[in-house]
Write a protein that holds these residues in place. Structure first.
Motif, PDB file in Angstrom:
ATOM      1  N   UNK A 121       0.821  -1.220   0.000  1.00 16.13           N
ATOM      2  CA  UNK A 121       0.000   0.000   0.000  1.00 16.13           C
ATOM      3  C   UNK A 121       0.852   1.265   0.000  1.00 16.13           C
ATOM      4  N   UNK A 122       2.130   1.133   0.344  1.00 15.51           N
ATOM      5  CA  UNK A 122       3.047   2.277   0.279  1.00 15.51           C
ATOM      6  C   UNK A 122       3.840   2.277  -1.026  1.00 15.51           C
ATOM      7  N   UNK A 123       3.581   1.306  -1.877  1.00  8.65           N
ATOM      8  CA  UNK A 123       4.313   1.140  -3.137  1.00  8.65           C
ATOM      9  C   UNK A 123       3.384   1.305  -4.337  1.00  8.65           C
ATOM     10  N   UNK A 124       2.409   2.218  -4.203  1.00 12.99           N
ATOM     11  CA  UNK A 124       1.475   2.442  -5.296  1.00 12.99           C
ATOM     12  C   UNK A 124       0.584   1.237  -5.536  1.00 12.99           C
ATOM     13  N   UNK A 125       0.470   0.375  -4.522  1.00 13.23           N
ATOM     14  CA  UNK A 125      -0.306  -0.867  -4.604  1.00 13.23           C
ATOM     15  C   UNK A 125       0.178  -1.766  -5.755  1.00 13.23           C
ATOM     16  N   UNK A 126       1.489  -1.667  -6.032  1.00  8.85           N
ATOM     17  CA  UNK A 126       2.089  -2.499  -7.083  1.00  8.85           C
ATOM     18  C   UNK A 126       2.742  -3.716  -6.433  1.00  8.85           C
ATOM     19  N   UNK A 127       2.277  -4.912  -6.759  1.00 10.03           N
ATOM     20  CA  UNK A 127       2.931  -6.107  -6.216  1.00 10.03           C
ATOM     21  C   UNK A 127       4.207  -6.408  -6.995  1.00 10.03           C
ATOM     22  N   UNK A 128       5.129  -7.155  -6.417  1.00  9.01           N
ATOM     23  CA  UNK A 128       6.269  -7.628  -7.213  1.00  9.01           C
ATOM     24  C   UNK A 128       5.753  -8.465  -8.376  1.00  9.01           C
ATOM     25  N   UNK A 129       6.220  -8.124  -9.580  1.00 10.46           N
ATOM     26  CA  UNK A 129       5.729  -8.862 -10.750  1.00 10.46           C
ATOM     27  C   UNK A 129       6.439 -10.193 -10.937  1.00 10.46           C
ATOM     28  N   UNK A 130       7.684 -10.274 -10.485  1.00  6.92           N
ATOM     29  CA  UNK A 130       8.480 -11.494 -10.688  1.00  6.92           C
ATOM     30  C   UNK A 130       9.104 -11.908  -9.353  1.00  6.92           C
ATOM     31  N   UNK A 131       8.958 -13.176  -9.012  1.00 10.22           N
ATOM     32  CA  UNK A 131       9.587 -13.692  -7.790  1.00 10.22           C
ATOM     33  C   UNK A 131      10.322 -14.989  -8.105  1.00 10.22           C
ATOM     34  N   UNK A 132      11.377 -15.233  -7.331  1.00  9.10           N
ATOM     35  CA  UNK A 132      12.187 -16.448  -7.466  1.00  9.10           C
ATOM     36  C   UNK A 132      12.280 -17.131  -6.106  1.00  9.10           C
ATOM     37  N   UNK A 133      12.205 -18.436  -6.135  1.00 11.38           N
ATOM     38  CA  UNK A 133      12.476 -19.238  -4.950  1.00 11.38           C
ATOM     39  C   UNK A 133      13.560 -20.251  -5.311  1.00 11.38           C
ATOM     40  N   UNK A 134      14.606 -20.312  -4.493  1.00 17.13           N
ATOM     41  CA  UNK A 134      15.667 -21.295  -4.668  1.00 17.13           C
ATOM     42  C   UNK A 134      15.521 -22.318  -3.542  1.00 17.13           C
ATOM     43  N   UNK A 135      15.244 -23.556  -3.901  1.00 16.19           N
ATOM     44  CA  UNK A 135      14.927 -24.570  -2.911  1.00 16.19           C
ATOM     45  C   UNK A 135      16.173 -25.086  -2.197  1.00 16.19           C
ATOM     46  N   UNK A 136      15.937 -25.547  -0.987  1.00 12.27           N
ATOM     47  CA  UNK A 136      16.963 -26.218  -0.194  1.00 12.27           C
ATOM     48  C   UNK A 136      16.345 -27.490   0.360  1.00 12.27           C
ATOM     49  N   UNK A 137      17.163 -28.388   0.902  1.00 15.43           N
ATOM     50  CA  UNK A 137      16.589 -29.628   1.464  1.00 15.43           C
ATOM     51  C   UNK A 137      15.563 -29.365   2.557  1.00 15.43           C
ATOM     52  N   UNK A 138      15.615 -28.179   3.172  1.00 14.17           N
ATOM     53  CA  UNK A 138      14.676 -27.879   4.259  1.00 14.17           C
ATOM     54  C   UNK A 138      13.295 -27.469   3.798  1.00 14.17           C
ATOM     55  N   UNK A 139      13.129 -27.164   2.525  1.00 11.31           N
ATOM     56  CA  UNK A 139      11.814 -26.763   2.025  1.00 11.31           C
ATOM     57  C   UNK A 139      10.876 -27.969   1.956  1.00 11.31           C
ATOM     58  N   UNK A 140       9.629 -27.734   2.341  1.00 15.25           N
ATOM     59  CA  UNK A 140       8.615 -28.785   2.327  1.00 15.25           C
ATOM     60  C   UNK A 140       7.559 -28.473   1.278  1.00 15.25           C
ATOM     61  N   UNK A 141       6.926 -29.531   0.770  1.00 13.98           N
ATOM     62  CA  UNK A 141       5.932 -29.367  -0.280  1.00 13.98           C
ATOM     63  C   UNK A 141       4.794 -28.459   0.175  1.00 13.98           C
ATOM     64  N   UNK A 142       4.318 -28.638   1.403  1.00 20.38           N
ATOM     65  CA  UNK A 142       3.216 -27.825   1.918  1.00 20.38           C
ATOM     66  C   UNK A 142       3.591 -26.354   1.927  1.00 20.38           C
ATOM     67  N   UNK A 143       4.828 -26.079   2.331  1.00 15.83           N
ATOM     68  CA  UNK A 143       5.315 -24.696   2.361  1.00 15.83           C
ATOM     69  C   UNK A 143       5.330 -24.088   0.966  1.00 15.83           C
TER      70      UNK A 143
END
Length: 251
Positions: free
Chosen positions: A87-109
């Motif tokens: 709401x302080x960023x002109x209501x602009x969401x990030x258009x592009x996101x990246x996630x780099x997985x590790x062994x600790x990441x779970x499917x549910x997450x």
């Protein structure tokens, strides 16, 4: 007596207590993606790139949040932030996101993250697993939801112009100009190489300048010698004329 209820100020923490990465490989890829995107959009003041920054999409709800490993907000100015309050960023969401997985990441997450990004306006969502060498992406379709990219192994981001290439034993990201994303070590070596080349070019330019100056000095010396020789020749000619006049018989 009527009392006015006091408005409770909502605090939006800058940290969720979770580590940025679980291992060196994951951290290295996060840094590679984030830093190369920073370099790619360095000349554009209205592209904000961040790593592991909490994103709050709804004002008043500090429980609703995600911290993408890397995110890009096009249309938002560069600058330091403790978190990304939409709401302080002109209501602009990030258009592009990246996630780099590790062994600790779970499917549910990861499912919860995808649902979050789908619900709050992400246009491109990419997941890379460096341990399994697996890359997937989602693109917002015309119906307004994130749809799985069928062939991500040779895919160009519509928003960023970067190209992803997944081969049997290698994952590579390329800039729009065809140059690949470099590691911090490679970037440092490249910068040093550029510095040395620039220094060499300056030295060569200085040498050329000195040689040109020396040539000008030699040309000036030659001109002065020529003028001196011409002056001596004129003196000799004048002297000869005087001697010839002295030898003529009188009347």
């Amino acid at each position: 007596m009527v009392t006015t209820p006091q408005t409770t100020q909502v605090i939006y923490p800058d940290c969720d207590g979770n580590p940025m990465s679980d291992n060196t490989r994951q951290f290295r890829w996060i840094v590679v993606i984030k830093e190369n995107l920073e370099i790619l959009f360095d000349d554009d003041p209205n592209v904000f790139v961040a790593g592991d920054l909490l994103w709050y999409p709804i004002e008043g709800n500090n429980k609703l949040r995600q911290a993408p490993d890397v995110m890009v907000a096009i249309g938002r100015p560069k600058g330091d932030r403790g978190s990304y309050k939409q709401w302080e960023e002109g209501n602009i969401p990030p258009q592009v996101v990246f996630e780099v997985l590790s062994p600790g990441n779970r499917l549910k997450e990861m499912v919860k993250k995808q649902q979050f990004y789908d619900r709050y306006g992400v246009e491109e969502y990419y997941i890379f697993d460096p341990d399994r060498l697996d890359f997937n992406g989602w693109l917002r379709n015309q119906a307004g939801s994130l749809e799985l990219i069928e062939q991500p192994e040779n895919w160009t981001s519509p928003r960023l112009g970067i190209r992803f290439e997944l081969q049997e034993e290698q994952f590579t990201i390329y800039r729009p100009d065809g140059e690949r994303f470099l590691t911090p070590t490679e970037l440092a070596k490249f910068a040093e190489q550029q510095r040395q080349e620039a220094q060499q070019q300056r030295q060569e330019a200085e040498q050329q300048r000195q040689e040109a100056q020396q040539q000008r000095q030699e040309a000036e010396q030659q001109r002065q010698r020529a003028e001196s020789a011409e002056a001596r020749l004129r003196e000799l000619e004048a002297r000869l004329r005087e001697l010839e006049g002295d030898r003529r018989p009188e009347g």
